[in-house]
Write a protein that holds these residues in place. Structure first.
Motif, PDB file in Angstrom:
ATOM      1  N   GLN A 353      -5.434   3.775   5.067  1.00 54.36           N
ATOM      2  CA  GLN A 353      -6.093   3.897   3.763  1.00 54.36           C
ATOM      3  C   GLN A 353      -5.250   3.276   2.660  1.00 54.36           C
ATOM      4  O   GLN A 353      -5.734   3.006   1.576  1.00 54.36           O
ATOM      5  N   THR A 384      -9.202   2.810  -0.418  1.00 54.55           N
ATOM      6  CA  THR A 384      -8.078   1.934  -0.074  1.00 54.55           C
ATOM      7  C   THR A 384      -7.345   1.512  -1.341  1.00 54.55           C
ATOM      8  O   THR A 384      -7.953   1.047  -2.299  1.00 54.55           O
ATOM      9  N   ASP A 425      -7.274   8.361  -1.925  1.00 59.56           N
ATOM     10  CA  ASP A 425      -7.214   9.277  -0.791  1.00 59.56           C
ATOM     11  C   ASP A 425      -6.511  10.566  -1.233  1.00 59.56           C
ATOM     12  O   ASP A 425      -5.478  10.532  -1.904  1.00 59.56           O
TER      13      ASP A 425
END
Length: 480
Positions: A353, A384, A425
């Motif tokens: 990620q 990302t 994330d």
């Protein structure tokens, strides 16, 4: 040959010399995890721990810890086939009344073979446990500062409260006691979305935790499939054969009939507790955060189940190989939305990620930035952190090639873009806020005059064909 369950997978791995049985007694508290870390970092085999202290259930881990093992488990060598099958399905014209016409249309009949099939019973219904407890399962504690034992490879099954579309996700679960665990489904995950819809209705959501099963279903739970695609159907697409399902006993969910263990229960939005810390795949402990509680209401299992698990930590461990398969299998889908994309890589060291590298066939100025923007708006790629776009003469899987392109084809002021206040994330240890941070885009393609490059483009150094052919023809005579 399609592998149907964990036992068949173990046999296939053993026949290929990819599995080691350990008969020495080992402890699920830290010892197994350290054995696995040393094995994984050394590119070692899958391990079946047959003698786990205080348990009569073996533990299987590192089963997906190499590309060869994944090829065995998924019965394919070219993982782009998975994404291509989805692309082909989107091009198929589906007539109205599809269910009534499946048998009349050969192409749709073949498509019908990949749908899940509900059975009255299956291997996982051999034992219906009247007193379900997490304490009966050899759940691992991985790191010494972890908050406790964590289920790390449980396939968490939910269904959309409004559409009924089924999802499988892999979310870690911290064991609290024999009947309760904390569900770490991050805000951007589909399971969490189903939970939020139920919460808005003032309802708790029914959840099943699937342990083990056929490799394609395990992979399907991890894979970030397109929104709206039923994960059980995706498993059928992956294995080209529909999975068999059975009804749970205490909740209204269907689960794979060939699983090893099914843990039934519900997640209550009003029962929130502190989860963590946990040594995660970023290489850091994720701190304590509030997450909802899963309450165990039922348990089905085989007569002699195997506990399938994994461990995570600083890359590269088992999850890196699954990530590479995801990277390859979804390349056709990326090309469907961004046709100029030639290849795509998410380096394992960037915990996937964190960074992605994309090569494109560049035709016009600004195209690299167009691709970045498009991919940042595509499903899980929205999380990302860094995109690097290179030309199609660069091998995205070689960091030497990528670094060469960045240092010879990009100017920091001209070719770097930073976007603030974007989704990140949940596990990103560097973002200023949980789930919110910035993106970095690097355009490492060769620039044109239209993009402000006024200099003459320098010629790339390459071997001339005459010399190349000469040396090729005489190579064996050099004795090198």
């Amino acid at each position: 040959m399609t592998i149907e369950d964990t036992a068949e997978f173990i046999k296939a791995l053993e026949d290929a010399g990819e599995l080691k049985r350990i008969k020495t007694q080992v402890d699920a508290d830290l010892e197994i995890a350290e054995i696995l870390r040393r094995t994984m970092y050394a590119n070692g085999p899958a391990i079946l721990f047959e003698n786990v202290k205080n348990y009569d259930m073996p533990v299987l881990a590192n089963a997906f810890g190499s590309m060869k093992r994944l090829q065995i488990g998924l019965d394919m060598s070219d993982f782009t086939e998975i994404g291509q099958r989805i692309v082909d399905m989107t091009k198929m014209e589906i007539p109205s009344g599809i269910l009534n016409k499946l048998k009349k249309l050969p192409e749709l009949s073949k498509m019908g073979e990949i749908f899940p099939k509900l059975e009255k019973s299956g291997p996982v219904t051999e034992v219906i446990d009247e007193s379900p407890s997490f304490g009966k399962i050899p759940i691992l504690k991985t790191w010494h500062k972890d908050a406790g034992r964590f289920i790390t490879l449980g396939l968490v099954a939910t269904k959309h409260p409004e559409t009924g579309i089924r999802n499988l996700g892999v979310y870690r679960m911290q064991i609290v006691d024999d009947k309760h665990a904390l569900m770490h489904w991050q805000k951007h995950k589909r399971g969490a979305h189903h939970h939020d819809i139920s919460k808005e209705k003032g309802e708790r959501i029914e959840v099943a935790i699937i342990i083990g099963g056929d490799p394609a279903t395990v992979f399907s739970a991890i894979a970030p499939v397109p929104e709206g695609l039923d994960k059980y159907l995706f498993a059928g697409i992956t294995r080209q054969k529909g999975i068999k399902t059975v009804k749970c006993k205490t909740i209204d969910l269907e689960v794979p009939a060939n699983a090893e263990i099914i843990l039934e229960g519900y997640v209550d939005p009003n029962d929130i507790r502190e989860e963590g810390p946990f040594g995660d795949h970023t290489g850091y402990y994720t701190p304590r955060e509030p997450y909802p509680t899963f309450t165990l209401t039922g348990m089905m299992r085989r007569q002699k189940p195997v506990y399938l698990t994994t461990i995570v930590g600083k890359p590269i461990l088992e999850d890196a190989y699954i990530g590479k398969v995801i990277e390859q299998s979804f390349l056709p889908l990326i090309r469907m939305f961004q046709p100029e994309v030639v290849d795509f890589a998410m380096p394992a060291a960037g915990w996937f990620q964190g960074m992605a590298i994309i090569s494109i066939k560049k035709r016009y100025p600004g195209q690299a930035k167009k691709v970045m923007m498009g991919l940042w708006g595509l499903g899980q790629l929205a999380l990302t952190k860094i995109f690097v776009v290179v030309d199609d003469d660069i091998n995205v899987h070689s960091m030497d090639d990528v670094i060469w392109a960045i240092t010879t084809r990009s100017d920091p002021a001209r070719d770097t873009i930073i976007i603030n206040n974007t989704p990140t994330d949940t596990l990103d240890p560097a973002s200023p806020l949980v789930n919110l941070g910035s993106k970095l885009g690097i355009d490492a393609t060769q620039k044109t005059k239209e993009e402000g490059f006024e200099r003459e483009i320098q010629e790339k150094v390459e071997v001339d064909e005459t010399t190349k052919k000469l040396v090729d023809s005489r190579w064996s005579s050099y004795g090198i």
